[in-house]
Design a protein around this motif. Structure first.
Motif, PDB file in Angstrom:
ATOM      1  N   ARG A 202       7.832   5.184   7.217  1.00  0.00           N
ATOM      2  CA  ARG A 202       7.920   6.282   6.254  1.00  0.00           C
ATOM      3  C   ARG A 202       6.609   6.455   5.496  1.00  0.00           C
ATOM      4  NH1 ARG A 202      12.351   9.545   6.167  1.00  0.00           N
ATOM      5  NH2 ARG A 202      10.526  10.471   7.096  1.00  0.00           N
ATOM      6  N   ARG A 203       5.829   5.367   5.434  1.00  0.00           N
ATOM      7  CA  ARG A 203       4.527   5.451   4.771  1.00  0.00           C
ATOM      8  C   ARG A 203       3.465   6.046   5.700  1.00  0.00           C
ATOM      9  NH1 ARG A 203       3.640  -0.365   2.113  1.00  0.00           N
ATOM     10  NH2 ARG A 203       5.466  -1.065   3.289  1.00  0.00           N
ATOM     11  N   VAL A 204       3.866   6.418   6.902  1.00  0.00           N
ATOM     12  CA  VAL A 204       2.939   7.030   7.846  1.00  0.00           C
ATOM     13  C   VAL A 204       3.410   8.430   8.233  1.00  0.00           C
ATOM     14  CG1 VAL A 204       1.905   6.847  10.135  1.00  0.00           C
ATOM     15  CG2 VAL A 204       2.183   4.810   8.728  1.00  0.00           C
ATOM     16  N   ASP A 205       4.718   8.573   8.491  1.00  0.00           N
ATOM     17  CA  ASP A 205       5.200   9.880   8.942  1.00  0.00           C
ATOM     18  C   ASP A 205       5.573  10.802   7.781  1.00  0.00           C
ATOM     19  OD1 ASP A 205       7.722   9.128   7.987  1.00  0.00           O
ATOM     20  OD2 ASP A 205       8.591   8.825   9.976  1.00  0.00           O
ATOM     21  N   SER A 206       5.416  10.324   6.545  1.00  0.00           N
ATOM     22  CA  SER A 206       5.712  11.166   5.386  1.00  0.00           C
ATOM     23  C   SER A 206       4.719  10.843   4.271  1.00  0.00           C
ATOM     24  CB  SER A 206       7.142  10.924   4.887  1.00  0.00           C
ATOM     25  OG  SER A 206       7.216   9.775   4.061  1.00  0.00           O
ATOM     26  N   VAL A 207       4.792  11.636   3.212  1.00  0.00           N
ATOM     27  CA  VAL A 207       3.989  11.345   2.015  1.00  0.00           C
ATOM     28  C   VAL A 207       4.892  10.856   0.886  1.00  0.00           C
ATOM     29  CG1 VAL A 207       2.092  12.884   2.586  1.00  0.00           C
ATOM     30  CG2 VAL A 207       4.069  13.798   1.344  1.00  0.00           C
TER      31      VAL A 207
ATOM     32  N   VAL B 239       0.835  -1.201   0.000  1.00  0.00           N
ATOM     33  CA  VAL B 239       0.000   0.000   0.000  1.00  0.00           C
ATOM     34  C   VAL B 239       0.871   1.253   0.000  1.00  0.00           C
ATOM     35  CG1 VAL B 239      -0.207   0.097   2.534  1.00  0.00           C
ATOM     36  CG2 VAL B 239      -1.982   1.139   1.098  1.00  0.00           C
ATOM     37  N   THR B 240       0.453   2.266  -0.741  1.00  0.00           N
ATOM     38  CA  THR B 240       1.229   3.500  -0.824  1.00  0.00           C
ATOM     39  C   THR B 240       0.409   4.686  -0.316  1.00  0.00           C
ATOM     40  OG1 THR B 240       0.661   4.405  -3.018  1.00  0.00           O
ATOM     41  CG2 THR B 240       2.178   2.534  -2.965  1.00  0.00           C
ATOM     42  N   ILE B 241       1.125   5.740   0.040  1.00  0.00           N
ATOM     43  CA  ILE B 241       0.536   7.000   0.468  1.00  0.00           C
ATOM     44  C   ILE B 241       0.844   8.033  -0.604  1.00  0.00           C
ATOM     45  CG2 ILE B 241       0.641   8.841   2.211  1.00  0.00           C
ATOM     46  CD1 ILE B 241      -0.597   6.330   3.328  1.00  0.00           C
ATOM     47  N   ALA B 242      -0.122   8.890  -0.911  1.00  0.00           N
ATOM     48  CA  ALA B 242       0.105   9.904  -1.937  1.00  0.00           C
ATOM     49  C   ALA B 242      -0.337  11.266  -1.421  1.00  0.00           C
ATOM     50  CB  ALA B 242      -0.658   9.557  -3.213  1.00  0.00           C
ATOM     51  N   TYR B 243       0.325  12.289  -1.932  1.00  0.00           N
ATOM     52  CA  TYR B 243      -0.030  13.675  -1.596  1.00  0.00           C
ATOM     53  C   TYR B 243      -0.109  14.497  -2.874  1.00  0.00           C
ATOM     54  CZ  TYR B 243       0.790  18.620  -0.863  1.00  0.00           C
ATOM     55  OH  TYR B 243       0.680  19.984  -0.936  1.00  0.00           O
ATOM     56  N   GLY B 244      -1.078  15.382  -2.920  1.00  0.00           N
ATOM     57  CA  GLY B 244      -1.154  16.308  -4.038  1.00  0.00           C
ATOM     58  C   GLY B 244      -2.327  17.235  -3.879  1.00  0.00           C
TER      59      GLY B 244
END
Length: 557
Positions: A371-376, A347-352
């Motif tokens: 890193r998939r929780v404390d960052s994007v 699973v990935t995290i995305a920001y935009g």
């Protein structure tokens, strides 16, 4: 030795695609004609890419047969349906601009959206749940009942001519979807293919409404190049192939469903699996299990609802491996459960943001869970980001600054609004997001706050200024301030502090009911408080952070 600057560039050996949306679907359908393209369980729709391509072409040709011409705007005001997906590809194939209209909109918002970008046509279902779309439209355009198809001339919607109804039976003044597709005969298809030759990938293709914190909603105008490439690189980060099946319960009117979902799939020949018109945790779980989906999208609220569903353990989710969680920060315990109990190890995290098509940062499967929780994640390919202080200077790594992004993904601008476009896109084509971020030594980005005052409620963007301006129309309201407060389920909820006119009394229920009749449900203030004054600075600026602190204390949050 001074710290490196907060500037990152997504250098990549993978080139940008030069496809229009139409060229993309032509290429993918030719490459994977028998692979499954679209499954919509609620409508019993199953199409492979050859069939989906044929439907897209029929609809695109039908739109031109109506007399629509290049760059005309076509609104889609509907929940997630097969027709939404077909129109997403058909409108740009025909050189038209698809206008995404939130299905939660009411009359006030619909009228604004259709007129702001001068829609010539609108596609809508007769109804969905408690929303009677056709009745709402007819309330704005009573002339519809006496019009022939394509002959609407409504005083309040002066540019609108065509109403396409997602129903087997057309209503007076409308056409059915089947009638639209039937117009796509051999002659119309020849006209379509001729018209396509004039299109370029920098042409506008999609308008999505976003408010910011000042004034009425703005129409972020995106190109073929914007969304095709963003969908391609999103899918690359997820490691999608033509063998993947992605469950998409997030709404299409938003970039999450349309780009991170549909376009990520189509750019890779993967299958779009649509569980239903709106999100339902049980239906989503049933769909993943029955269709053996390999990916699942959602905001954290959706994943929590699925994990907490009393029947969760009944479903075999072993086919899952990937997906995207975005829209608001994800608690690490939720992420752990998604990885372990839903088998989504990748699973990935995305920001935009909508104005950047939308994704600028995304984690990849190799990133550690923390890193998939404390960052994007890190910068997307072919994009640049810098963090700047209030003077526009790039800040050192590890220091917060406003996130600015530049590259193929930046929108053309806000539709017919050069002034507000100029407020966010500077002369060097940097998009100023209004988000405060920190970039660490390894290039991971963390969003730490917002210059803008936007509230994110369960993945829905809520803009306080829009609600404030609406509440000023209430005859009892003298002044109002809207802000967000923390919420364990939705991330944030909206709160309105109201100063009433002299001699007036009101109640929380009265204010909420007034909003409920005119605004989408997620914009209705969850909390309403009546006050005599707002906390102010000595220069007269309202201090919303003090209001937020007072509400947090009152609610024990």
């Amino acid at each position: 030795m001074s710290a490196a600057p907060s500037y990152v560039h997504g250098a990549s050996p993978k080139p940008l695609l030069g496809d229009t949306v139409g060229a993309l679907i032509d290429r993918i359908a030719a490459t994977h004609p028998e692979r499954p393209a679209l499954v919509v369980r609620a409508q019993h729709v199953r199409m492979n890419y050859r069939e989906f391509h044929a439907e897209v072409e029929r609809v695109a040709a039908g739109l031109l047969a109506l007399g629509l011409t290049r760059n005309d705007r076509v609104g889609i005001w509907a929940p997630n349906r097969a027709e939404w997906v077909a129109l997403q590809f058909a409108a740009p194939k025909a050189g038209l601009i698809l206008v995404n209209i939130n299905p939660a909109y009411r009359a006030h918002e619909l009228e604004y959206a259709l007129n702001r970008v001068a829609c010539r046509a609108v596609v809508l279902p007769r109804r969905f749940k408690t929303s009677h779309y056709l009745d709402i439209l007819a309330g704005l355009a009573p002339e519809l009942a006496a019009s022939g198809p394509g002959q609407l001339h409504a005083a309040r919607l002066p540019e609108l001519r065509e109403v396409i109804l997602l129903d087997d039976m057309p209503a007076p003044g409308t056409r059915s979807w089947q009638q639209l597709a039937a117009l796509g005969d051999a002659s119309a298809l020849a006209h379509l293919h001729e018209a396509e030759r004039a299109l370029g990938f920098d042409d506008p293709v999609n308008i999505q409404f976003t408010s910011g914190t000042t004034g009425a909603p703005k129409g972020a105008t995106l190109t073929h190049h914007n969304i095709v490439n963003n969908g391609w690189f999103i899918g690359e980060a997820m490691r999608l192939t033509e063998h993947d099946r992605l469950c998409i319960p997030v709404p299409f009117y938003h970039c999450f469903g349309m780009v991170l979902g549909n376009l990520a799939c189509v750019t890779h020949g993967a299958c779009m699996v649509i569980p239903g018109e709106g999100f339902d945790a049980l239906t989503t779980l049933e769909t993943v299990a029955a269709e053996k989906c390999t990916g699942l999208h959602g905001v954290p609220t959706m994943f929590i609802a699925e994990l907490e569903h009393p029947r969760f353990a009944e479903f075999d989710l072993g086919s899952l491996r990937t997906g995207i969680m975005a829209g608001s920060p994800c608690p690490i315990e939720v992420m752990r459960r998604v990885v372990e109990e839903m088998h989504m190890a990748e699973v990935t995290i995305a920001y935009g943001m909508t104005e950047t098509s939308p994704v600028s940062f995304q984690t990849v499967p190799d990133d550690p869970l923390e890193r998939r929780v404390d960052s994007v994640g890190r910068i997307h390919p072919h994009l640049e980001v810098k963090l700047v202080d209030e003077h526009g200077r790039v800040v050192p790594r590890g220091m917060p600054g406003e996130l600015c992004t530049r590259g193929y993904s930046v929108m053309l601008g806000y539709w017919d609004d050069p002034a507000r476009t100029g407020e966010v896109i500077d002369s060097a084509r940097w998009m100023h997001t209004g988000d405060l971020a920190v970039i660490d030594a390894d290039g991971y980005c963390s969003i730490v706050g917002r210059l803008k005052d936007m509230i994110i409620r369960g993945g829905e963007n809520v803009y306080p200024r829009e609600i404030e301006e609406f509440l000023y129309t209430h005859p009892k309201v003298q002044d109002v301030q809207v802000f967000g407060v923390p919420d364990p389920k939705f991330g944030e909820q909206s709160c309105a502090w109201i100063r009433l006119r002299g001699g007036c009394t009101s109640s929380e229920a009265e204010i909420q009911d007034y909003c409920r009749h005119h605004l989408a449900y997620y914009k209705v203030p969850h909390y309403v408080r009546f006050v005599d004054a707002f906390p102010m600075t000595v220069t007269g600026k309202v201090q919303k952070y003090l209001m937020r602190e007072a509400m947090v204390a009152e609610l024990g949050l």
